[in-house]
Write a protein that holds these residues in place. Structure first.
Motif, PDB file in Angstrom:
ATOM      1  N   ALA A   1       0.769  -1.189  -0.091  1.00  0.00           N
ATOM      2  CA  ALA A   1       0.070   0.005   0.161  1.00  0.00           C
ATOM      3  C   ALA A   1       0.667   1.301   0.175  1.00  0.00           C
ATOM      4  O   ALA A   1       0.278   2.244   0.132  1.00  0.00           O
ATOM      5  N   HIS A   2       1.941   1.238  -0.193  1.00  0.00           N
ATOM      6  CA  HIS A   2       3.122   2.360   0.033  1.00  0.00           C
ATOM      7  C   HIS A   2       4.360   2.164  -0.868  1.00  0.00           C
ATOM      8  O   HIS A   2       5.122   1.668  -0.213  1.00  0.00           O
ATOM      9  N   ALA A   3       4.327   2.890  -1.984  1.00  0.00           N
ATOM     10  CA  ALA A   3       5.868   2.934  -2.900  1.00  0.00           C
ATOM     11  C   ALA A   3       5.869   4.083  -3.506  1.00  0.00           C
ATOM     12  O   ALA A   3       4.703   4.641  -4.090  1.00  0.00           O
ATOM     13  N   HIS A   4       7.159   4.582  -3.950  1.00  0.00           N
ATOM     14  CA  HIS A   4       7.258   5.474  -4.724  1.00  0.00           C
ATOM     15  C   HIS A   4       8.005   4.942  -5.787  1.00  0.00           C
ATOM     16  O   HIS A   4       9.019   4.477  -5.907  1.00  0.00           O
ATOM     17  N   CYS A   5       7.108   5.555  -6.914  1.00  0.00           N
ATOM     18  CA  CYS A   5       8.066   5.117  -8.356  1.00  0.00           C
ATOM     19  C   CYS A   5       7.953   6.231  -9.177  1.00  0.00           C
ATOM     20  O   CYS A   5       6.837   7.012  -9.244  1.00  0.00           O
ATOM     21  N   GLY A   6       9.160   6.722  -9.892  1.00  0.00           N
ATOM     22  CA  GLY A   6       9.134   7.826 -10.772  1.00  0.00           C
ATOM     23  C   GLY A   6      10.095   7.568 -11.742  1.00  0.00           C
ATOM     24  O   GLY A   6      10.914   6.525 -11.845  1.00  0.00           O
ATOM     25  N   VAL A   7      10.102   8.601 -12.747  1.00  0.00           N
ATOM     26  CA  VAL A   7      11.020   8.776 -13.809  1.00  0.00           C
ATOM     27  C   VAL A   7      11.859   9.920 -13.939  1.00  0.00           C
ATOM     28  O   VAL A   7      12.878  10.101 -14.484  1.00  0.00           O
ATOM     29  N   ILE A   8      11.618  10.955 -13.372  1.00  0.00           N
ATOM     30  CA  ILE A   8      12.178  12.284 -13.520  1.00  0.00           C
ATOM     31  C   ILE A   8      13.156  12.418 -12.362  1.00  0.00           C
ATOM     32  O   ILE A   8      14.423  12.811 -12.675  1.00  0.00           O
ATOM     33  N   ASP A   9      12.695  12.171 -11.056  1.00  0.00           N
ATOM     34  CA  ASP A   9      13.872  12.196 -10.076  1.00  0.00           C
ATOM     35  C   ASP A   9      14.825  11.023 -10.094  1.00  0.00           C
ATOM     36  O   ASP A   9      14.476  10.007  -9.988  1.00  0.00           O
ATOM     37  N   ARG A  10      16.324  11.154 -10.384  1.00  0.00           N
ATOM     38  CA  ARG A  10      17.142  10.321 -10.498  1.00  0.00           C
ATOM     39  C   ARG A  10      17.937   9.945  -9.279  1.00  0.00           C
ATOM     40  O   ARG A  10      18.854   9.142  -9.305  1.00  0.00           O
ATOM     41  N   SER A  11      17.734  10.618  -7.763  1.00  0.00           N
ATOM     42  CA  SER A  11      18.438  10.539  -6.820  1.00  0.00           C
ATOM     43  C   SER A  11      18.473   9.227  -6.333  1.00  0.00           C
ATOM     44  O   SER A  11      19.498   8.917  -5.373  1.00  0.00           O
ATOM     45  N   TRP A  12      17.327   8.421  -6.674  1.00  0.00           N
ATOM     46  CA  TRP A  12      17.285   6.842  -6.090  1.00  0.00           C
ATOM     47  C   TRP A  12      16.959   6.183  -7.268  1.00  0.00           C
ATOM     48  O   TRP A  12      16.370   6.529  -8.146  1.00  0.00           O
ATOM     49  N   PRO A  13      17.444   4.925  -7.293  1.00  0.00           N
ATOM     50  CA  PRO A  13      16.917   3.811  -7.929  1.00  0.00           C
ATOM     51  C   PRO A  13      15.290   3.569  -7.662  1.00  0.00           C
ATOM     52  O   PRO A  13      14.998   2.923  -6.782  1.00  0.00           O
TER      53      PRO A  13
ATOM     54  N   SER B   1      12.413   3.623 -10.105  1.00  0.00           N
ATOM     55  CA  SER B   1      11.413   3.540 -11.156  1.00  0.00           C
ATOM     56  C   SER B   1      10.498   2.240 -10.791  1.00  0.00           C
ATOM     57  O   SER B   1      11.090   1.439  -9.909  1.00  0.00           O
ATOM     58  N   PHE B   2       9.562   1.854 -11.507  1.00  0.00           N
ATOM     59  CA  PHE B   2       8.701   0.656 -11.253  1.00  0.00           C
ATOM     60  C   PHE B   2       9.746  -0.738 -11.573  1.00  0.00           C
ATOM     61  O   PHE B   2       9.472  -1.523 -10.763  1.00  0.00           O
ATOM     62  N   ALA B   3      10.564  -0.435 -12.536  1.00  0.00           N
ATOM     63  CA  ALA B   3      11.446  -1.774 -12.595  1.00  0.00           C
ATOM     64  C   ALA B   3      12.173  -2.022 -11.549  1.00  0.00           C
ATOM     65  O   ALA B   3      12.669  -3.152 -11.314  1.00  0.00           O
ATOM     66  N   ASP B   4      12.802  -1.077 -10.907  1.00  0.00           N
ATOM     67  CA  ASP B   4      13.502  -1.165  -9.788  1.00  0.00           C
ATOM     68  C   ASP B   4      12.675  -1.628  -8.549  1.00  0.00           C
ATOM     69  O   ASP B   4      13.245  -2.427  -7.928  1.00  0.00           O
ATOM     70  N   TYR B   5      11.593  -1.202  -8.436  1.00  0.00           N
ATOM     71  CA  TYR B   5      10.526  -1.798  -7.419  1.00  0.00           C
ATOM     72  C   TYR B   5      10.300  -3.324  -7.851  1.00  0.00           C
ATOM     73  O   TYR B   5      10.375  -4.270  -6.869  1.00  0.00           O
ATOM     74  N   ALA B   6       9.999  -3.751  -8.975  1.00  0.00           N
ATOM     75  CA  ALA B   6       9.891  -4.875  -9.403  1.00  0.00           C
ATOM     76  C   ALA B   6      10.955  -6.012  -9.152  1.00  0.00           C
ATOM     77  O   ALA B   6      10.692  -7.194  -8.723  1.00  0.00           O
ATOM     78  N   ARG B   7      12.080  -5.346  -9.423  1.00  0.00           N
ATOM     79  CA  ARG B   7      13.421  -6.207  -8.998  1.00  0.00           C
ATOM     80  C   ARG B   7      13.279  -6.590  -7.552  1.00  0.00           C
ATOM     81  O   ARG B   7      13.571  -7.640  -6.900  1.00  0.00           O
ATOM     82  N   GLN B   8      13.074  -5.552  -6.806  1.00  0.00           N
ATOM     83  CA  GLN B   8      13.170  -5.692  -5.301  1.00  0.00           C
ATOM     84  C   GLN B   8      12.098  -6.787  -4.745  1.00  0.00           C
ATOM     85  O   GLN B   8      12.195  -7.298  -3.711  1.00  0.00           O
ATOM     86  N   ALA B   9      10.870  -6.759  -5.412  1.00  0.00           N
ATOM     87  CA  ALA B   9       9.809  -7.473  -4.951  1.00  0.00           C
ATOM     88  C   ALA B   9       9.822  -8.827  -5.484  1.00  0.00           C
ATOM     89  O   ALA B   9       8.949  -9.656  -5.221  1.00  0.00           O
ATOM     90  N   ALA B  10      10.715  -9.227  -6.449  1.00  0.00           N
ATOM     91  CA  ALA B  10      10.867 -10.459  -7.124  1.00  0.00           C
ATOM     92  C   ALA B  10      11.193 -11.438  -5.951  1.00  0.00           C
ATOM     93  O   ALA B  10      11.893 -11.247  -4.928  1.00  0.00           O
ATOM     94  N   GLY B  11      10.454 -12.678  -5.949  1.00  0.00           N
ATOM     95  CA  GLY B  11      10.621 -13.636  -4.999  1.00  0.00           C
ATOM     96  C   GLY B  11       9.585 -13.428  -3.860  1.00  0.00           C
ATOM     97  O   GLY B  11       9.528 -14.332  -2.771  1.00  0.00           O
ATOM     98  N   THR B  12       8.855 -12.539  -3.852  1.00  0.00           N
ATOM     99  CA  THR B  12       7.848 -12.360  -2.672  1.00  0.00           C
ATOM    100  C   THR B  12       6.402 -12.663  -3.540  1.00  0.00           C
ATOM    101  O   THR B  12       6.363 -12.847  -4.647  1.00  0.00           O
ATOM    102  N   ASP B  13       5.400 -12.743  -2.911  1.00  0.00           N
ATOM    103  CA  ASP B  13       3.982 -12.900  -3.239  1.00  0.00           C
ATOM    104  C   ASP B  13       3.164 -11.464  -3.572  1.00  0.00           C
ATOM    105  O   ASP B  13       1.956 -11.660  -3.582  1.00  0.00           O
ATOM    106  N   ILE B  14       3.980 -10.449  -3.703  1.00  0.00           N
ATOM    107  CA  ILE B  14       3.365  -9.144  -3.717  1.00  0.00           C
ATOM    108  C   ILE B  14       2.884  -9.253  -5.430  1.00  0.00           C
ATOM    109  O   ILE B  14       3.770  -9.271  -6.363  1.00  0.00           O
TER     110      ILE B  14
END
Length: 257
Positions: free
Chosen positions: A11-23, A25-38
């Motif tokens: 219920a709480h995630a930040h995803c963007g494409v303009i601000d590059r100060s952190w990884p 993007s949604f692709a970054d989120y999907a990589r971190q969530a891989a292996g879960t049942d989210i």
């Protein structure tokens, strides 16, 4: 981490494409969530895609308004992802509720101490809240304690308000409890980066029906935050509600206008 068949919604995630100060993007989120049942995630724009959080005297400009439009529109474009996306509209002082669409699932309302302030006394603020109320959109409110109390008691009557992090950045769990906010039926919470003991205390004191799992990606790790909830050893029905059932129930209230 054991992966039962239940689908989980973050219920709480930040995803963007303009601000590059952190990884972040949604692709970054999907990589971190891989292996879960989210299987679903509520996404908000990163703060620096909405306003300059480092400039207390920040003055809005057409360029920042365009930046916000692009950022919020980007979240709508994620609908084609295999994971279910729940885009939240990040509102700022232009109170641009005319940009809301039937695809929006909620509102993000955010600032920290020392950051530019919301113009709560601007008539457009009340009009925006009227539209949010009409659409029955939940508002994820991350604000200082005084403004949190004012928002809930005065401005957002009849609106579901989600206090993220179990209040960690809204003055703290205990001060919000002392203000009586957790008792209010329209006040919900998420677990993103929250202390395990406070999660357990919340469930003991207020029940589990208004509590939702969140990761706070990219500041929190979806895998670790989900594991934190599973290690609480909640009874299955409570765990299922917190990990997704409550979010789905809340979304069922939204008017798709």
């Amino acid at each position: 981490m054991e992966k039962p068949s239940q689908s989980v919604i973050d219920a709480h995630a930040h995803c963007g494409v303009i601000d590059r100060s952190w990884p972040q993007s949604f692709a970054d989120y999907a990589r971190q969530a891989a292996g879960t049942d989210i299987k679903g995630v509520a996404v908000f724009s990163p703060v620096m895609e909405i306003y300059d959080r480092h400039d207390y005297a920040f003055v809005d400009t057409p360029a920042w308004q365009q930046r916000r439009r692009e950022s919020n529109a980007h979240l709508l474009s994620l609908a084609s992802e295999p994971m279910t996306i729940y885009p939240y509209f990040f509102i700022w002082n232009d109170f641009a509720v005319d940009q809301l669409t039937s695809a929006h699932c909620g509102i993000k309302w955010h600032r920290h101490h020392g950051e530019p302030v919301y113009a709560y006394d601007d008539p457009r603020c009340r009009l925006a809240l009227d539209e949010i109320r009409r659409r029955r959109l939940p508002v994820v409110l991350e604000e200082e304690l005084e403004n949190t109390i004012r928002f809930i008691r005065d401005l957002a009557v009849g609106i579901t308000v989600i206090i993220p992090h179990l209040g960690l950045l809204n003055g703290g769990f205990q001060l919000i409890a002392a203000a009586g906010l957790w008792n209010q039926e329209n006040v919900w919470a998420d677990t993103a980066l929250a202390d395990r003991e406070e999660i357990q205390e919340y469930i003991r004191s207020y029940g589990h029906h208004r509590l939702m799992f969140g990761s706070d990606f990219p500041f929190g790790d979806p895998y670790a935050e989900l594991d934190k909830i599973r290690r609480l050893n909640l009874v299955p029905a409570v765990e299922a509600a917190v990990l997704g059932g409550n979010f789905i129930r809340l979304q069922a209230r939204v008017h798709r206008l």
